[in-house]
Design a protein around this motif. Structure first.
Motif, mmCIF file in Angstrom:
data_model
loop_
_atom_site.group_PDB
_atom_site.id
_atom_site.type_symbol
_atom_site.label_atom_id
_atom_site.label_comp_id
_atom_site.label_asym_id
_atom_site.label_seq_id
_atom_site.Cartn_x
_atom_site.Cartn_y
_atom_site.Cartn_z
ATOM 1 N N GLU A 278 -37.895 50.520 -1.646
ATOM 2 C CA GLU A 278 -37.600 51.856 -1.135
ATOM 3 C C GLU A 278 -37.151 51.813 0.321
ATOM 4 O O GLU A 278 -36.512 52.753 0.810
ATOM 5 N N HIS A 279 -37.478 50.739 1.027
ATOM 6 C CA HIS A 279 -37.103 50.602 2.433
ATOM 7 C C HIS A 279 -35.712 50.000 2.621
ATOM 8 O O HIS A 279 -35.206 49.963 3.741
ATOM 9 N N VAL A 280 -35.094 49.522 1.546
ATOM 10 C CA VAL A 280 -33.860 48.739 1.677
ATOM 11 C C VAL A 280 -32.678 49.610 2.057
ATOM 12 O O VAL A 280 -31.855 49.233 2.898
ATOM 13 N N GLY A 281 -32.540 50.772 1.429
ATOM 14 C CA GLY A 281 -31.395 51.637 1.674
ATOM 15 C C GLY A 281 -30.298 51.419 0.654
ATOM 16 O O GLY A 281 -30.032 50.293 0.230
ATOM 17 N N ALA A 282 -29.640 52.503 0.266
ATOM 18 C CA ALA A 282 -28.621 52.443 -0.787
ATOM 19 C C ALA A 282 -27.473 51.515 -0.419
ATOM 20 O O ALA A 282 -26.988 50.740 -1.256
ATOM 21 N N LEU A 302 -37.601 38.207 -11.565
ATOM 22 C CA LEU A 302 -37.886 39.169 -10.506
ATOM 23 C C LEU A 302 -38.598 40.365 -11.122
ATOM 24 O O LEU A 302 -38.128 40.914 -12.132
ATOM 25 N N LEU A 303 -39.710 40.770 -10.513
ATOM 26 C CA LEU A 303 -40.369 42.027 -10.894
ATOM 27 C C LEU A 303 -40.199 42.984 -9.729
ATOM 28 O O LEU A 303 -40.767 42.796 -8.651
ATOM 29 N N ASN A 304 -39.379 44.004 -9.943
ATOM 30 C CA ASN A 304 -39.057 44.996 -8.921
ATOM 31 C C ASN A 304 -39.782 46.301 -9.267
ATOM 32 O O ASN A 304 -39.441 46.973 -10.230
ATOM 33 N N HIS A 305 -40.797 46.618 -8.468
ATOM 34 C CA HIS A 305 -41.636 47.806 -8.686
ATOM 35 C C HIS A 305 -41.222 48.829 -7.634
ATOM 36 O O HIS A 305 -41.431 48.618 -6.445
ATOM 37 N N GLN A 306 -40.643 49.973 -8.070
ATOM 38 C CA GLN A 306 -39.952 50.830 -7.116
ATOM 39 C C GLN A 306 -40.010 52.295 -7.528
ATOM 40 O O GLN A 306 -39.821 52.632 -8.691
ATOM 41 N N ILE A 307 -40.230 53.183 -6.544
ATOM 42 C CA ILE A 307 -40.172 54.623 -6.771
ATOM 43 C C ILE A 307 -38.711 55.032 -6.947
ATOM 44 O O ILE A 307 -37.817 54.497 -6.289
ATOM 45 N N ALA A 308 -38.474 55.985 -7.835
ATOM 46 C CA ALA A 308 -37.118 56.457 -8.102
ATOM 47 C C ALA A 308 -37.085 57.981 -8.056
ATOM 48 O O ALA A 308 -38.068 58.649 -8.373
ATOM 49 N N ARG A 309 -35.961 58.515 -7.648
ATOM 50 C CA ARG A 309 -35.745 59.957 -7.734
ATOM 51 C C ARG A 309 -34.879 60.273 -8.949
ATOM 52 O O ARG A 309 -34.287 59.378 -9.556
ATOM 53 N N ARG A 310 -34.813 61.548 -9.273
ATOM 54 C CA ARG A 310 -33.953 61.964 -10.368
ATOM 55 C C ARG A 310 -32.511 62.063 -9.883
ATOM 56 O O ARG A 310 -32.257 62.477 -8.752
ATOM 57 N N GLY A 331 -36.200 56.054 7.426
ATOM 58 C CA GLY A 331 -35.190 55.180 6.817
ATOM 59 C C GLY A 331 -35.400 54.908 5.357
ATOM 60 O O GLY A 331 -34.579 54.230 4.733
ATOM 61 N N GLY A 332 -36.478 55.404 4.771
ATOM 62 C CA GLY A 332 -36.697 55.182 3.351
ATOM 63 C C GLY A 332 -35.707 55.975 2.503
ATOM 64 O O GLY A 332 -35.351 57.098 2.855
ATOM 65 N N GLU A 333 -35.275 55.384 1.409
ATOM 66 C CA GLU A 333 -34.332 56.057 0.517
ATOM 67 C C GLU A 333 -34.724 55.786 -0.932
ATOM 68 O O GLU A 333 -34.982 54.644 -1.304
ATOM 69 N N LEU A 334 -34.745 56.842 -1.726
ATOM 70 C CA LEU A 334 -35.001 56.704 -3.152
ATOM 71 C C LEU A 334 -33.693 56.800 -3.911
ATOM 72 O O LEU A 334 -32.825 57.616 -3.577
ATOM 73 N N GLN A 335 -33.566 55.985 -4.949
ATOM 74 C CA GLN A 335 -32.374 55.986 -5.795
ATOM 75 C C GLN A 335 -32.796 56.191 -7.245
ATOM 76 O O GLN A 335 -33.925 55.851 -7.631
ATOM 77 N N VAL A 337 -33.266 55.296 -11.114
ATOM 78 C CA VAL A 337 -33.532 53.986 -11.700
ATOM 79 C C VAL A 337 -32.260 53.376 -12.278
ATOM 80 O O VAL A 337 -32.081 52.150 -12.257
ATOM 81 N N GLY A 338 -31.359 54.209 -12.778
ATOM 82 C CA GLY A 338 -30.092 53.671 -13.301
ATOM 83 C C GLY A 338 -29.288 52.967 -12.233
ATOM 84 O O GLY A 338 -28.647 51.940 -12.500
ATOM 85 N N SER A 339 -29.313 53.496 -11.009
ATOM 86 C CA SER A 339 -28.603 52.841 -9.908
ATOM 87 C C SER A 339 -29.231 51.496 -9.578
ATOM 88 O O SER A 339 -28.524 50.515 -9.299
ATOM 89 N N THR A 340 -30.562 51.436 -9.609
ATOM 90 C CA THR A 340 -31.261 50.175 -9.348
ATOM 91 C C THR A 340 -30.888 49.124 -10.378
ATOM 92 O O THR A 340 -30.559 47.973 -10.040
ATOM 93 N N VAL A 341 -30.922 49.504 -11.649
ATOM 94 C CA VAL A 341 -30.566 48.560 -12.720
ATOM 95 C C VAL A 341 -29.130 48.085 -12.557
ATOM 96 O O VAL A 341 -28.833 46.883 -12.692
#
Length: 438
Positions: A278-282, A302-310, A331-335, A337-341
């Motif tokens: 969540e700290h990485v940025g889009a 890799l196990l990526n455990h991450q909060i996502a927004r709609r 600086g935190g940004e939520l994306q 889950v489809g964008s993460t994948v």
């Protein structure tokens, strides 16, 4: 002219006029007056300064400043109040175009004039000292990321012990039942991550954003792997190193104050990234995924455990949460889950499993809030009353957001699949869960 004890009914009327709907909570104003639905939670407006904060920063940031400064308070069920207010504040939208459109309405302009008269002095109050000065655009350089991490994590390990408990895990737990202990649920989460990664004795694990060392300790102690944990927080690192030494695992676990972008001693057999992305940025996410891919052996996981927004219909209108950005995670940004994948696969990963554990985070946050409230005086003394109020609001509001499905949290398991195509994963999906239950 306003009489000495009519502020609350006037506020109820003005807010109804402003919002186009009755305020679903009671109001008690600085003059002792009260108004609103009987039996409903009470919004306590301690002084006129609270109104000035709202007028100068309409919406979430003004409310947050008033809350952090102690100008606003809530009596009654905090979660129920936030749930009632969610549709009027967090789910309403407050960008410049929305506000400009609203001010074209004569009723809204009249309500604003009424609030200005009631608020008194036109000068904007200074923001509470707990507010971070965030740049207009987060570039996520190594320097800015260090500063942001320090703002959030370097507030004292004693404070985090109050909130997180003995497990010292600052991410969503994995609950066997809602009545389980927080420690059991955090243990089960760490074990679930290890099982998904398929950890075996002798392997190397990189724990990105290792926090206070809980994942590194669990993986080394329970699965016999050698672990390198990296964090940007000096206080976290010192705490984690002491835990490692106390458990006699200095030959298995190394804790570094290091940016993940500076890790050069791969390859690793597995990487865990739990509540860090969540700290990485889009704009930097593809670089993040590419860096981690390069650090893995072929077949590494890799196990990526991450909060996502709609996702929004128009992603160009998305803006970061004003309260979170100013007071919690600069600086935190939520994306979505489809964008993460998508970004993980663009970096070369094969995504093999996505598990949503949204309800688990709501349970976790409620336990953290309870721990904070139970030891409130000490928590406020260790940091500041304002900082403690930040945490109470942020965690309670986040719990409501998870419960209302405004945000989610996902564990994404990805593999650096070799050219042979052999992923090394079990033939049956979710075998790690089955084996855990057997």
């Amino acid at each position: 002219m306003y009489t000495m004890a009519d502020a609350a009914p006037r506020l109820q009327g003005l807010f109804t006029q402003l919002l186009g709907a009755p305020l679903p909570v009671r109001i008690r104003a600085w003059d002792g007056s009260q108004a609103g639905p009987p039996g409903a939670p009470t919004l306590v407006v301690r002084n006129r300064r609270a109104l000035r904060r709202l007028l100068w920063k309409p919406g979430e940031l003004g409310l947050a400043r008033a809350w952090v400064a102690g100008d606003l308070d809530i009596e009654g069920d905090l979660y129920a109040t936030l749930d009632l207010l969610a549709g009027l504040v967090w789910e309403r939208g407050e960008d410049a175009r929305t506000l400009a459109q609203a001010l074209r309405d004569p009723e809204v302009r009249s309500a604003v004039r009424g609030l200005v008269k009631l608020a008194g002095s036109p000068l904007p109050p200074a923001p509470p000292p707990e507010e971070a000065r965030s740049p207009r655009r987060h570039l996520h350089t190594k320097r800015s990321d260090r500063r942001a991490i320090s703002h959030h994590y370097d507030v004292g390990n004693d404070f985090y012990e109050i909130v997180l408990g003995p497990s010292m895990v600052y991410s969503c737990a994995y609950w066997p039942t809602p009545d389980s202990t927080l420690e059991q649920a955090q243990h089960d989460k760490l074990e679930l991550v290890c099982r998904k990664l398929g950890l075996k004795p002798g392997q190397r694990l990189l724990d990105v954003g290792c926090g206070w060392g809980s994942m590194a300790l669990h993986a080394a102690r329970e699965h016999g792997v050698a672990v390198v944990g990296v964090t940007l927080s000096q206080e976290q690192a010192a705490y984690a190193r002491k835990r490692v030494a106390d458990e006699g695992l200095t030959d298995k676990v190394e804790i570094r104050v290091q940016d993940y972008r500076d890790v050069r001693d791969g390859p690793y057999d597995a990487i865990s990234s739990i509540g860090m992305a969540e700290h990485v940025g889009a704009e930097r996410y593809l670089d993040y995924a590419t860096d981690l891919h390069a650090l893995l052996v072929p077949g590494g996981r890799l196990l990526n455990h991450q909060i996502a927004r709609r996702p929004q219909r128009d992603e160009t209108t998305y803006s970061v949460d004003a309260f979170i950005d100013s007071y919690v995670f600069p600086g935190g940004e939520l994306q979505p889950v489809g964008s993460t994948v998508t970004q993980l696969e663009r970096a070369g990963f094969e995504v093999r499993d996505v598990e949503s554990i949204r309800e688990h985070y709501a349970l976790t946050l409620r336990r953290w809030v309870t721990r904070l409230e139970t030891d409130w005086a000490r928590a406020a003394r260790l940091t500041s009353p304002g900082r403690a109020r930040v945490w109470r609001l942020y965690m309670a509001a986040s719990a409501v957001a998870f419960e209302r499905n405004r945000i989610g949290v996902n564990q994404v398991l990805a593999v650096r699949t070799p050219e042979s195509g052999t992923s090394g994963l079990p033939l049956r999906a979710r075998e790690w869960t089955e084996s855990e239950r057997s």
